[in-house]
Design an enzyme around this catalytic site. Sequence first.
Site, PDB file in Angstrom:
ATOM      1  CG  LEU A   1     -21.275 -89.680  28.045  1.00  0.00           C
ATOM      2  CD1 LEU A   1     -20.510 -88.609  28.773  1.00  0.00           C
ATOM      3  CD2 LEU A   1     -21.747 -90.707  29.070  1.00  0.00           C
ATOM      4  CG  ASP A   2     -28.106 -91.108  26.275  1.00  0.00           C
ATOM      5  OD1 ASP A   2     -27.517 -91.871  25.237  1.00  0.00           O
ATOM      6  OD2 ASP A   2     -28.691 -91.709  27.211  1.00  0.00           O
ATOM      7  CB  VAL A   3     -28.558 -85.267  23.571  1.00  0.00           C
ATOM      8  CG1 VAL A   3     -30.063 -85.540  24.055  1.00  0.00           C
ATOM      9  CG2 VAL A   3     -28.474 -83.841  23.312  1.00  0.00           C
TER      10      VAL A   3
END
Length: 234
Positions: A100-102
């Site tokens: 998952l992206d930051v």
Amino acid sequence: MRLDKYICDCTGLTRSQAGKLIRQRAIVVNGAIAKQAAMKLSAGDEVQLDGEVISPIGLRYLVMNKPEGYVCGLDDPHHAAVFTLLDEPAVEKIHSVGRLDVDTTGLLLLTDDGKWSHRISSPRHHIAKTYRVWTADAISEDAAARFAEGVVLRDEPTATKPAQLELVGSHEALLTIHEGRYHQVKRMFAALGNRVERLHRERIGQLQLPTDLELGEYRPLTDAELAAVFIGND
């Protein structure tokens, strides 16, 4: 198995650290203080560390409610990794199932079982992943139809697999995809001329993000939750 290797498998310690514990007389085997790191263990032997019985760490299947600001890799010098939130032995053996992206929150699976991880992440198995999306602009009326047909992302030759979009509000929707291309959800909306402002993963397969997990918390998956990941998928 050698005693020092057994200690490592139980604790995540290195061989040298295990040897130090033995020299400090902190290890007891079958009621007697162990003296040799090379001591051979047999099935049924009981090993204690500081008075507590230890056993090898089994494969771990964890679910986390990922908070914003954390990355799922170890190569980002500017953000902490999700693994820093884990209180687990041999944490270096654990990896995230996909990423998952930051700035993306929500359901994240973590494990040290590579085969299980691959089964979920591989596009061949079509594991559904559902995200709650908030957009900068109103979601167009034809968005659901276009996602169902598949959209061509920038710099990619093939369209995405059919995805299901359920409108929740003018700027909010649930999007279910069946693959995991780089920044896929954000790029799909970008292909429609919109921008994702917030992204939260709610479901993998039929596994919903557990309601008992606050942001940053995690726990082992139950047997029912392990099975739910694969319900309704190929």
